[in-house]
Structure formats: structure tokens, C-alpha cells
Write a protein that holds these residues in place. Structure first.
Motif, short mmCIF file in Angstrom:
data_model
loop_
_atom_site.label_atom_id
_atom_site.label_comp_id
_atom_site.label_asym_id
_atom_site.label_seq_id
_atom_site.Cartn_x
_atom_site.Cartn_y
_atom_site.Cartn_z
N ILE A 112 0.87 -1.18 0.00
CA ILE A 112 0.00 0.00 0.00
C ILE A 112 0.91 1.24 0.00
CG2 ILE A 112 -1.97 1.14 1.11
CD1 ILE A 112 -2.49 -1.82 0.46
N ILE A 113 0.65 2.13 -0.94
CA ILE A 113 1.44 3.37 -1.01
C ILE A 113 0.64 4.48 -0.34
CG2 ILE A 113 2.53 5.05 -2.54
CD1 ILE A 113 2.54 2.60 -4.58
N LYS B 76 6.02 25.03 7.79
CA LYS B 76 6.35 24.48 6.48
C LYS B 76 5.66 23.13 6.32
CE LYS B 76 10.44 23.85 3.71
NZ LYS B 76 11.83 23.55 3.73
N ILE C 63 5.38 16.79 1.89
CA ILE C 63 4.65 15.57 1.56
C ILE C 63 5.68 14.50 1.20
CG2 ILE C 63 3.00 14.47 0.01
CD1 ILE C 63 1.68 17.17 -0.34
N TYR D 24 6.20 10.10 0.48
CA TYR D 24 5.47 8.90 0.07
C TYR D 24 6.02 7.70 0.82
CZ TYR D 24 3.65 12.06 -3.28
OH TYR D 24 3.02 13.13 -3.84
N THR E 48 14.92 9.26 -4.20
CA THR E 48 14.90 9.92 -2.89
C THR E 48 14.47 11.37 -3.03
OG1 THR E 48 17.25 10.33 -3.10
CG2 THR E 48 16.62 8.44 -1.78
N ASN E 49 14.87 12.01 -4.14
CA ASN E 49 14.42 13.39 -4.34
C ASN E 49 12.93 13.45 -4.57
OD1 ASN E 49 16.93 14.45 -4.06
ND2 ASN E 49 17.43 14.37 -6.22
N THR E 50 12.40 12.44 -5.28
CA THR E 50 10.98 12.46 -5.62
C THR E 50 10.12 12.06 -4.43
OG1 THR E 50 11.64 11.80 -7.83
CG2 THR E 50 9.29 11.66 -7.32
N LEU F 261 -9.87 4.39 -2.36
CA LEU F 261 -9.33 3.43 -3.34
C LEU F 261 -10.34 2.31 -3.63
CD1 LEU F 261 -5.60 2.97 -2.22
CD2 LEU F 261 -6.52 4.55 -3.89
N ILE G 38 -2.77 5.97 -1.50
CA ILE G 38 -2.99 6.50 -2.85
C ILE G 38 -2.78 5.43 -3.91
CG2 ILE G 38 -2.45 8.92 -2.30
CD1 ILE G 38 0.36 8.35 -3.49
N GLY G 39 -2.33 4.27 -3.52
CA GLY G 39 -2.14 3.24 -4.53
C GLY G 39 -1.91 1.87 -3.90
N ILE G 40 -2.19 0.83 -4.67
CA ILE G 40 -1.99 -0.55 -4.21
C ILE G 40 -1.18 -1.28 -5.28
CG2 ILE G 40 -3.15 -2.74 -3.68
CD1 ILE G 40 -5.57 -1.03 -2.76
#
Lengths: 289, 874
Positions: free
Chosen positions: A50-51, A63, A66, A68, A114-116, A167, A221-223
Motif C-alpha cells: 500500500i502506497i 512548512k 509531503i 510517500y 529519494t528526491n521524488t 481506493l 494513494i495506490g496498491i
């Protein structure tokens, strides 16, 4: 000299030259090739993933960030970590039979991930049959590990609000006060009593979790149905308690230079620099107590 | 006694259980009798509500559930990742439940990650294309237009925070330079995963964190799998309007980590010119002297009124070399063969006299070839920036205008212009020192530039007389060298000096037809000379990165001018220094709120045009005298203030800005009208002229992500006062201009209905200090675009545009355009049937103020047309 011997000698010389060239390209850095199994103490195989998007707000720095995160669900264990960690594991698993490559294009790919998706070496391993949770985190190159009972002190109250779809799964609401924050969870019909971070203990997988201050919002947000082995790092972590680790982390985040100086990692001018104004990093802990 | 007591207690417990408590125990096993571990057991009173209790089976497969204040019947559910789900209703206390479970792995359906619509990371905002994409969006430009703070003009130029973007990257590489419209208008949104907005983007890495930029950049990130293979489309179609129509288009793009290539070739006669045949097309002074649309053009899309035959080819490639170096090659060729017709009624306002009205009909045939090529070498490293760019551009116009007023006149205009430019820039950063060198060398030549007109005595073309003929040739050479050095003091302040040297050599010659044989001094100009500007700009900058920056610069410039009039030997020279202080302040209150202040004094000094003191024909009945024989000097004191509030995550964007300036000029524009308006002349007079200009703007937009809807409102107010001389009398011209624009863009019902509605109200007013009657015009323009998707493969679309404008001749005129069509998408093919101008509106009328004149236009429009095209995407 026999012609075959000559050819063999030339090939050997060329190969030696290439190897020397390759070593030169890598410079003085010594690369260690370790397989996934060598690096990790594999405890289970992920069957479902699960994401989660985790939105955090630091009220001091004002500040928002976000990141993931990924919950890997196995038969008897689950692992929660940054999505970047999973992505980089995927890279290493797909290359050279699970060897880690710390340079070249693969390293760039890792940096992209890692940046994303955000980088953190924190991992939470839950063992269902042992009712135990193991947490690892790292600070200034050291790894720390703390254990606690699974879903320790989580007293959920079921709410009768109208169900919500997340979802495409029908979710029900539950609330609790836990370690200084008031949490609202939306748990699903997915047959895992697990959830993001240390959370769980509900009759279905938690797909959304928010705290009453709005500082944390974690939403699935995703599976993904990828299968792969998982576990914790095989290193030699410092064993500690969660309270002690949280205190240590808070001290480091609040005054990076001070911590570096205090630990003797740097000396000299930085001391004067840190006396002016401690540099504080982004900080929004889940646990306040 | 004890037995009785136990029996009694058991009865009481049993009675309590029956009256208000449920306790269930049980054992779960698989088909082989092995314990089923880790099964989630939920206890429901009402299956439609939340469970009242739950537990998990232990290592022995056993469970216990208890709930106070609950009575039978109840429902139990068993759920596990390893066993099939089971549900059972229990009417009464069953004792210990024995529940066998069937082995079955739970399979969860994959859900593709839904990226958030926007993410903010420092000065970068990453927008998820899927969150903004509507089903009717054909190119990535359609998506870019929806991003908060972004506007796209008719030519495809992209603005962010009202400023043009400074780079358009694809996967971090800047292939197209300023010609990025080729990419933004052709790349499919289906190929792009995210659009990043780099706010205040400094493209030179060596200046990052040191020199802030006001301009943003965009970066397109391709979807996984779109790299390393050609993507694009091929389109062809035919149709009918008042003639057979055709349209063909090829666009191909290949992106790899080391190379990007874009090739496009297209042509049509269906009303889509590729290059705007603009009024002031060309760059050289000689070429710009002549308006390419001198008899007016409607303020609507050229596709509405131009009968065109257009062709365009462009090939562009970027090679990524080692050491952060890129080599870019760009080339393009375009051909426009366009024509249009219109009639104008010009009202020349005269002080103390009735206005003079002049009527004219014109048929314009415009033919333009443009060729351009460029080669760019760029190294962009943290400590070294190096750029060398060589560009060539050729422009060839061959225009004819047929005029019908009292008689019949044919005007011709030919011009050829070439420009070669080399740009070299380097920035070297060594610790706290920064060295910059910039050099631009440019040669512009206009070897052919001729205007002529003949008048026919009748419709019979055999008898004609020459009205006028004139050749205007120009040559200019420009070189600019600049260098800079700065030093960082501590962490927040920087001081430096910029030195620049600009040298321009110009020659401009005009020769009236026949005057070569019989030179008439007043019909000729031949001026050449140079203008050298040497400037030293010391500056001090204080910067708290990401928070506050202020820069004060005091340019001291030395101007050396020397022009010689070859006809009479007069020499004009000017040598003196000027001072122009500038202050620029940026305050970033937080990640969302930014304030900018610019104030200072700018000087604009004239050039060769000021010494062109004999008249030049610009049309068969208009002459202009560019200069007065003395240098034009303009001093502008200004202050600009703007503030922007942006919360990308909330989709909120607010902007407000205001500016005020006072301009002192040493010349006044003069315009005179001949008898009946059959001739007009413009010139300048040496006299002090002070003008004031005030402008206020605001813009607000809110994207409601859940509704997939954007609401936007913007407004502008401009007030300006200046002096003009008309027919020998000085007139104070006070003009004001207001616009208010509202827009709603939405994608509803899971994208099945996409709408884009906008409404613009504008009001323009001019008064002339009582010397002539004040005039004012109102107009309202409504545009609505609707796309409906009854099925996933079918789109029905329609555009309505209503323009309700006041005419200077009195009353209002409404122009309504309706376009509609349908598209069917079958895998990689798309078939489109599109109709344009379905109301078959044949005339377009509107009025404008042009300085002291009011012009009513009435243009012929393209008729109703239908076009069937097939597009194949790859």
C-alpha cells in the motif's frame, strides 16, 4: 611463441588494461558489493503493498512537506518505510542479481527516487504472531533500534459515521488518543489489522489517518501486488527505547550544529556559529509523548 | 447447599447473558483441522453499520469476543489474507463455535498511484498532469493553461506571474529555446506525467543562490515508457469552404537521456497560419518602417479572416555531451501566402473643426518566407557557465495591396532582411568571487526594401500613373560586450560592478523613385554613424536566500553619438554621461507570499532615426518624418509594486500590482491630415512633453481540485496623459482603459463534460482637454468552449464567441462565431470532423482609437467550412 599463446597474451593484457581503467574510473572509493540477503535479515515476503502519501506540517517552521511511504504486507510481518527505500531496493534487486551499486546510473536513479519520494532510513517492522513492533532509525550515520508491543496502548473507539470509499474500498471510522495526539482512522475491509507507521489494531487495514491538529494526514494513494523479500538491515544497531530515540532525534533536529559539536564530530569554528542561532530541521513527530 | 448456590448463580449469569451481554468463543481451523491463525473476526449487531467488537484468532486458532449490552441474534464475519471470507448469523448462544475455513489467498486489485494534484518543494511546484488534464485537451499547452498563475497568449508564449518564462525544459533539457511553442502545442498530454514550475528560476547553475531571477521555468517530465522511442503524430485532412481545403501535419519527438530531437512539417489552406504576419514584422529599422498590414487587421484570430496557404518545417536536436555540456541545433523554414479584405472608415479628429472622415477599401496579399537556423553550445556547471550561440534569420516579404477609395490604387511592398548574431556568455565562480563576460555581435542588413504605388484611371489596368515609389535600405552592425565582477561579503551581502560596452553602426538610406536621375533633396535620406554606450554599474545586493533580497545599482553611462548626413554634410554628435539609479526589492514573507518593489530612473536616448529628417512614405497616402534633427531624450521615473500570494496545494493564486511613472520627453508627436483625409503625415517637434502613466492590475484564481474546476477573475486599469499636436494645435490627450475578465474552466461528471467559459468587459475612453469631443467605447466579449464525451471514444465539441462592441459611428454591433465538431478516437487513430464559422458570419465590424483618430473596421471573414482530418499518434 605459438600464435595462440600470443593471442591469449594480448587478450589478457587488454583485459588487465580495461580492469585498471575501470578501477581508475572509480577513483579511490572502495565499493562494497553485498547481496540483498547479506544486507537484510529477510523475515517475510511482501504480497501486497500500500502506497501512502503522508502530509506533514511543522508548526515551528510553518512548512509543509509531503512524503510517500510504503506498507509491505507479508504473511506474518509487515514493513513500513519510505517509498524511496522500496524503489532503491527494486533497483538493486533488478541489477546484477541483487547486488548493490553505489555509483553510476543506478546511484543517480536512487537519488532521483529519494528526491521524488523523500528519503529516510526509518523502518517499522511488525510481527503479527509475536505481537511485536521493531523500529529502526538512523541519525548521523548511526542506526538505532527499539522494540515495543504491537499496537501498544491503541484503544480505538468505533464511530458510526457514514462509510467512505478510499481506493474503492468501503472504510469505517475509528478514533483514539495516542501518545499525545488524537487520531481519526478510516479502516477498510482489507483483511489486515495493520496500517501506516506504528498504527493498526483495527478490524481492517487503515487507509487514511489524520490527527486532530492537521499536522499529519496519511492517505493511501495506490496498491501494488509486487512480491519481494523484506526485512530489517542486518547491521549492528544501537539498541535503545523509543522514548530515548525520540528524545535524541528531537535534540538533533532542534540543533544540528550543536549535536554535531556535542558528539565531537566537528570541532572549531562551528561552535561559534552554533551559538548564534541553532539551525532547526523540519520536524513533525507522530509521537509527542 | 453449595450445589444450590452454584445452580442459582449459573441461572443468574445465564439470565444476565440472555438479557444484555454476548460472549462468543470459538476455534477456527482449515480443511485439514489445523488452526487458522490471524483471522480477523468482527461482531456485528447490524451488518450495515460498524462492527461492535472485533478480535484476531490466536496461534491455536481460538478467539473470544464479548460485548456488554448486546443481544442475539448477531453476525460474525471472518476475514483473512489466507482464507476465504466467511459470514454467519448466530441466533442464540452457540457455546464454543467450531468454524472451518477454506484456504484461499486474498487478492487485492492493484490501484495505480494517484499522485496528488500539486506538490511543493521549495521554489518548485510539481503538478500532476492527470489531475489537470481534461478529455478534450489535445496538447500539453491546454493543460499548462490551467495551472495557477500561468497564462498563454495567442502565439503560445507562456507567462508565469505575468512574466514570460525563461526556459521550457523537456526532461530537464532546453531544446527549443524561445521557440518552445512547437513543443508545447504538439506534445500530447498523454505523454507527460508532471509539469514542474521552477519559480524564480536561475538557469545558470553558477549563479544559483546568488542572482535571483524574476522569471519562472517549466519542465515536462515524460511518462515511463515514452523515452527512447519516437512519439508524435501524423495528421491529414480535407474539406470545403468556398474552395477545396487541405491540412497536413507531422510532429515527431525522440527523447533519450543523451539526445532530444523534434521534427515537424505541416501545411494547410484551412485558415491556420503558422507564423503571425504581424504588423511590424522584421527587426531592422528599414524593414520596420513599413507596416505589413498598413490598412488594418481585425483584432480577432487571423484564422478567421486570412485566406491562407501556409507551410512550415522545423528540425531541432539537442545532444547531451559529457561534463554537463549540450549542443543544440535548430532550423526552420516557413511560407505564408495569405490574403484578406477589409474596409476602413477613419475619423480624423481636428481641434476646433469638424472631424474629417476618410473611407478606404483594401485587398491585401501577403507573401512571406522566413528561414532561421541556430547552433548553440552550452556548458552549465556549478562553477562555470559557458554559452556560444550562432543564429541566422532571413525574411522575405512580397506584399500587394489593392485599394479602392475614389479610384483604384495598387501598392506593393518588397523587403529582404538578413540577420546574423553570435552570443557568447560565460560565468566563472571561484569561492566568493564571480566573473561574468557577455558578448553579442550582430549584423542586420536590409538590401531590398521597396514600396511603390500606381493609380489606375479606371478599372482598365492599361492606363496608370505612378503615385509614389521609394526604396529604404538599412545596414546595421551591433556589438555588445559586458563583464562583471562581484564579491560575496559574508553570507548575505554582495557587491559588484558590471561594465558594458555597446557599439552600434547604422546606415539608413531612402530614395524616392526618380530622384536618382533628378535628385530632389527633400525626397532623400542618407544618414550613417555610430552610437556607443559605455556603462559602469556598481551595485550592492543584500540577500537572505528564500526570504529577502534587495539590489541597489547606480549605472553611470557615457553616450557617444556621431551621425553624418551624406546629403548635406551635416554632422550630429553628442557626448555626455548619464546617471540612472535603480532599486529592486523582493520580500518572501513565507512560501506563499511574495512582494516585489522596483523603482528607479530609466533613460532612453534616441538613435539614427532622430536624424532622418526628410519624409518617408509608409503607404501611398501616408508619410512619416522620423526625426527632428536633434537627439530624442526620454527620462522615465517609475515605481512598480506587486504582490503574489500562492498556495499551490490549495490551488489558490492571488496577484495584485500597481505602477506609476512620469516620463519627460523632448519631443512631441505631430500628426497632420490633408484635405478630405486623403493624405496624412506624422513627424515630431522639439518641445518638452511630460506624460504620466498609472496602471493597476489584479488577478485571482482558485482551483477546486475535487470539482476539477478553476475560477479566475482579473482586472486592469490604465490611465495615461500625454501631449500631441494635431494640425498645428497642441492637444492634451487623456486616455483610460479598463478590463474585467472572469473565467470558469471545469471538467465535470468524471470528465464527461468539459467547459471553459470566459467573459471580458472593456472600456476605453479618451478626452482631449476640451479641444475635441471626448470619446468612449465599451465592449463585452464572451467565449464558451464545451466538450461532451458521451462515450470514451467520442467527443462532441463546440466553441461560441460573442463580441458585443460599441462602434464609433454609434450603436453596438454583435459578432457571433460558432465552431463545432466531433472527434472519434480509435486506439491510435483519431478522426475529426470540424466545422468553423457555422453562423456563416461574413463581415466583422469593430472600432479602435488610434492616437487622435477613430477607426471603424469592417473586414471580410472566411465563410462556413468543414474539414475532415485523420490523425495517427505513435
Amino acid at each position: 611463441m605459438n600464435i595462440h599463446l600470443k593471442i591469449t597474451a594480448i587478450i589478457l593484457l587488454v583485459l588487465c588494461g580495461l580492469r585498471a581503467f575501470a578501477q581508475q574510473q572509480q577513483g579511490d572509493v572502495q565499493f562494497e558489493y553485498r547481496s540483498f540477503a547479506e544486507m537484510y535479515n529477510v523475515v517475510d515476503t511482501a504480497e501486497m503493498n500500500i502506497i501512502y502519501a503522508h502530509s506533514m506540517f511543522d508548526p515551528v517552521k510553518k512548512k509543509k512537506e509531503i512524503v510517500y511511504e510504503l506498507l509491505s504486507l507479508g504473511k506474518d510481518h509487515s514493513l513500513y518505510r519510505m517509498l524511496a527505500g522500496y524503489k532503491s531496493d527494486s533497483v538493486s534487486n533488478s541489477k546484477a542479481g541483487g547486488k548493490y551499486w553505489y555509483f553510476g546510473e543506478d546511484y543517480k536513479l536512487y537519488r532521483t527516487y529519494t528526491n521524488t519520494y523523500g528519503s529516510s532510513r526509518e523502518r517499522i517492522l511488525k510481527s503479527y504472531s509475536d505481537s511485536k513492533l521493531t523500529f529502526t532509525g538512523s541519525m548521523l550515520g548511526d542506526t538505532y533500534q527499539a522494540s515495543e508491543p504491537l499496537y501498544d496502548g491503541m484503544q480505538w473507539t468505533m464511530e458510526e459515521d457514514a462509510p467512505r470509499k478510499i481506493l474503492d474500498h468501503e472504510c469505517r471510522k475509528a478514533r483514539m488518543k495516542w501518545r499525545g495526539r488524537e487520531w481519526t482512522a478510516w479502516y477498510s475491509d482489507i483483511p489486515y489489522n495493520d496500517g501506516p507507521a506504528k498504527f493498526g489494531g483495527l478490524p481492517g487495514l487503515i487507509l487514511e489517518l489524520t490527527d486532530s491538529t492537521g499536522e499529519h494526514k496519511i492517505r493511501a494513494i495506490g496498491i501494488k501486488n509486487d512480491r519481494y523479500p523484506f526485512g530489517l538491515n542486518n547491521g549492528n544497531p544501537f539498541k535503545t527505547s523509543r522514548e530515548r530515540y525520540n528524545k535524541l532525534l528531537e535534540g538533533y533536529i532542534s540543533d544540528v550544529a550543536g549535536t554535531l559539536y556535542q558528539q565531537g564530530r566537528v570541532t572549531g569554528g562551528l561552535e561559534n556559529e552554533r551559538k548564534k542561532k541553532p539551525r532547526r530541521l523540519f520536524y513533525c513527530p507522530i509521537e509527542l509523548e | 447447599m453449595i450445589r444450590r448456590l452454584i445452580t442459582y448463580l449459573l441461572c443468574v449469569v445465564s439470565a444476565m447473558s440472555a438479557s444484555g451481554k454476548v460472549v462468543l468463543t470459538g476455534e477456527l481451523t482449515d480443511a485439514d483441522g489445523n488452526p487458522a491463525v490471524g483471522v480477523i473476526i468482527r461482531l456485528y449487531k447490524d451488518r450495515t453499520k460498524s462492527p461492535v467488537a472485533f478480535t484476531t484468532s490466536d496461534r491455536a486458532g481460538k478467539f473470544r469476543l464479548a460485548k456488554e449490552t448486546l443481544t442475539f441474534p448477531v453476525t460474525l464475519t471472518f476475514a483473512s489474507s489466507k482464507y476465504a471470507a466467511k459470514e454467519m448469523t448466530i441466533e442464540k448462544d452457540p457455546g464454543v463455535l467450531k468454524v472451518p475455513l477454506r484456504r484461499e489467498d486474498f487478492v487485492l486489485e492493484e490501484v495505480t498511484v494517484q499522485a496528488p494534484a500539486a506538490r511543493v518543494k521549495g521554489d518548485t511546484i510539481v503538478y500532476d498532469v492527470n489531475s489537470f488534464k481534461g478529455k478534450g485537451d489535445r496538447s500539453i499547452e491546454d493543460v499548462i493553461k490551467k495551472l495557477p498563475g500561468v497564462t498563454v497568449d495567442d502565439s503560445g508564449k507562456i507567462y508565469y506571474d505575468e512574466e514570460p518564462i525563461n526556459n521550457f525544459y523537456i526532461e530537464g533539457m532546453n531544446l527549443m529555446g524561445g521557440n518552445y511553442m512547437i513543443a508545447s502545442q504538439n506534445i500530447s498530454p498523454d505523454d507527460i506525467s508532471t509539469i514542474s514550475v521552477y519559480e524564480r528560476h536561475q538557469p545558470k547553475k553558477a549563479l544559483k543562490g546568488i542572482v535571483d531571477s524574476k522569471n519562472a521555468a517549466l519542465n515536462l517530465k515524460l511518462k515511463k515508457g515514452r523515452m527512447l522511442k519516437p512519439i508524435g503524430y501524423l495528421r491529414g485532412g480535407t474539406g470545403y469552404g468556398d474552395r477545396l481545403l487541405w491540412d497536413g501535419n507531422f510532429y515527431g519527438m525522440l527523447v533519450s537521456p543523451v539526445n532530444q530531437t523534434i521534427i515537424t512539417a505541416k501545411g494547410n489552406n484551412a485558415g491556420s497560419p503558422y507564423v503571425s504576419v504581424g504588423n511590424q514584422d522584421g527587426e531592422g529599422r528599414a524593414t520596420k518602417t513599413f507596416n505589413k498590414m498598413p490598412f488594418g487587421a481585425p483584432s480577432i484570430s487571423q484564422s478567421r479572416f486570412l485566406d491562407n496557404r501556409s507551410g512550415y518545417f522545423s528540425a531541432n536536436s539537442l545532444f547531451k555531451l559529457p561534463d554537463e555540456t549540450t549542443l543544440t541545433v535548430n532550423s526552420s523554414y516557413s511560407l505564408e501566402n495569405d490574403s484578406y479584405e477589409g474596409a476602413t472608415v477613419t475619423e480624423y479628429l481636428l481641434p476646433g473643426a469638424p472631424a474629417v472622415t476618410y473611407e478606404e477599401k483594401a485587398s491585401s496579399a501577403l507573401q512571406a518566407h522566413r528561414v532561421s537556423a541556430g547552433l548553440k553550445f552550452e556548458k552549465n556547471k556549478d562553477r562555470l557557465y559557458l554559452l556560444d550561440q550562432l543564429t541566422f534569420r532571413g525574411l522575405f516579404n512580397d506584399n500587394r495591396y489593392l485599394l479602392h477609395d475614389a479610384g483604384r490604387t495598387e501598392q506593393t511592398l518588397y523587403n529582404h532582411e538578413f540577420r546574423v548574431r553570435n552570443t557568447f556568455k560565460t560565468v566563472v565562480r571561484r569561492a566568493r568571487k564571480i566573473y561574468e563576460v557577455s558578448s553579442v555581435t550582430e549584423l542586420k542588413n536590409t538590401p531590398v526594401n521597396h514600396i511603390g504605388a500606381v493609380r489606375f484611371a479606371s478599372e482598365d489596368a492599361s492606363s496608370s500613373e505612378t503615385v509614389m515609389g521609394q526604396t529604404v535600405k538599412g545596414l546595421s552592425f551591433f556589438n555588445s560586450e559586458s563583464t562583471g565582477f562581484s564579491f560575496q561579503f559574508g553570507r548575505i551581502s554582495q557587491a559588484g560592478v558590471e561594465l558594458s560596452f555597446n557599439a552600434a553602426y547604422d546606415r539608413l538610406r531612402s530614395l524616392a523613385r526618380g530622384s536618382e536621375e533628378e535628385p530632389v533633396k527633400d525626397d532623400r535620406n542618407d544618414v550613417s554613424g555610430y552610437k556607443i554606450r559605455t556603462a559602469a554599474t556598481p551595485y550592492y545586493r543584500i540577500s537572505f536566500p528564500g526570504r529577502f533580497s534587495a539590489k541597489l545599482s547606480v549605472p553611470v553611462e557615457m553616450l557617444d553619438i556621431r551621425y553624418v548626413n551624406a546629403l548635406n554634410g551635416d554632422v550630429y554628435s553628442h557626448h555626455r554621461p548619464y546617471l540612472s539609479p535603480l532599486l529592486s526589492v523582493t520580500y518572501k514573507a513565507n512560501q506563499r507570499l511574495v512582494l516585489d518593489l522596483d523603482a528607479g530612473r530609466r533613460r532612453t536616448l534616441g538613435d539614427i532615426a532622430d536624424f532622418i529628417d526628410n519624409p518617408i512614405y509608409t503607404t501611398y497616402r501616408s508619410v512619416t518624418t522620423m526625426g527632428t534633427g536633434s537627439l530624442r531624450k526620454e527620462r522615465r521615473d517609475y515605481v512598480n509594486l506587486s504582490t503574489i500570494y500562492r498556495d499551490a496545494l490549495a490551488g489558490l493564486y492571488l496577484m495584485a500590482s500597481g505602477s506609476f511613472s512620469i516620463t519627460e520627453n523632448n519631443t512631441i508627436s505631430v500628426s497632420d491630415v490633408g484635405e478630405n483625409g486623403s493624405s496624412v503625415s506624422s513627424s515630431r517637434l522639439n518641445e518638452s512633453n511630460r506624460s504620466r502613466s498609472t496602471m493597476a492590475r489584479f488577478s485571482a484564481s482558485k482551483r477546486v481540485y475535487d470539482w476539477r474546476t478553476t475560477f479566475a477573475l482579473s482586472g486592469t486599469g490604465q490611465w495615461r496623459t500625454r501631449k500631441r499636436i494635431r494640425s498645428g494645435e497642441k492637444v492634451d490627450v487623456n486616455s483610460s482603459f479598463y478590463t474585467l475578465t472572469g473565467r470558469v474552466e471545469s471538467s465535470l461528471f468524471s470528465g464527461k463534460l468539459a467547459t471553459n467559459l470566459s467573459c471580458v468587459y472593456s472600456h476605453v475612453r479618451q478626452d482631449f482637454g476640451g479641444k475635441m469631443g471626448a470619446v468612449g467605447l465599451n465592449s463585452v466579449e464572451f467565449t464558451g468552449k464545451v466538450s461532451v464525451f458521451p462515450t470514451d471514444i467520442l467527443e462532441i465539441f463546440g466553441d461560441v464567441s460573442l463580441n458585443h462592441a460599441e462602434l464609433a459611428t454609434g450603436g453596438y454591433k454583435s459578432n457571433v462565431f460558432v465552431d463545432a465538431g466531433m472527434r472519434v478516437k480509435l486506439r491510435k487513430f483519431e478522426i475529426e470532423l470540424a466545422g468553423k464559422n457555422l453562423t456563416n458570419l461574413r463581415r466583422y465590424e469593430y472600432a479602435i482609437y488610434s492616437s487622435l483618430d477613430i477607426v471603424n473596421y469592417n473586414f471580410r471573414l472566411r465563410p462556413i467550412q468543414g474539414l475532415l482530418t485523420v490523425r495517427y499518434s505513435f
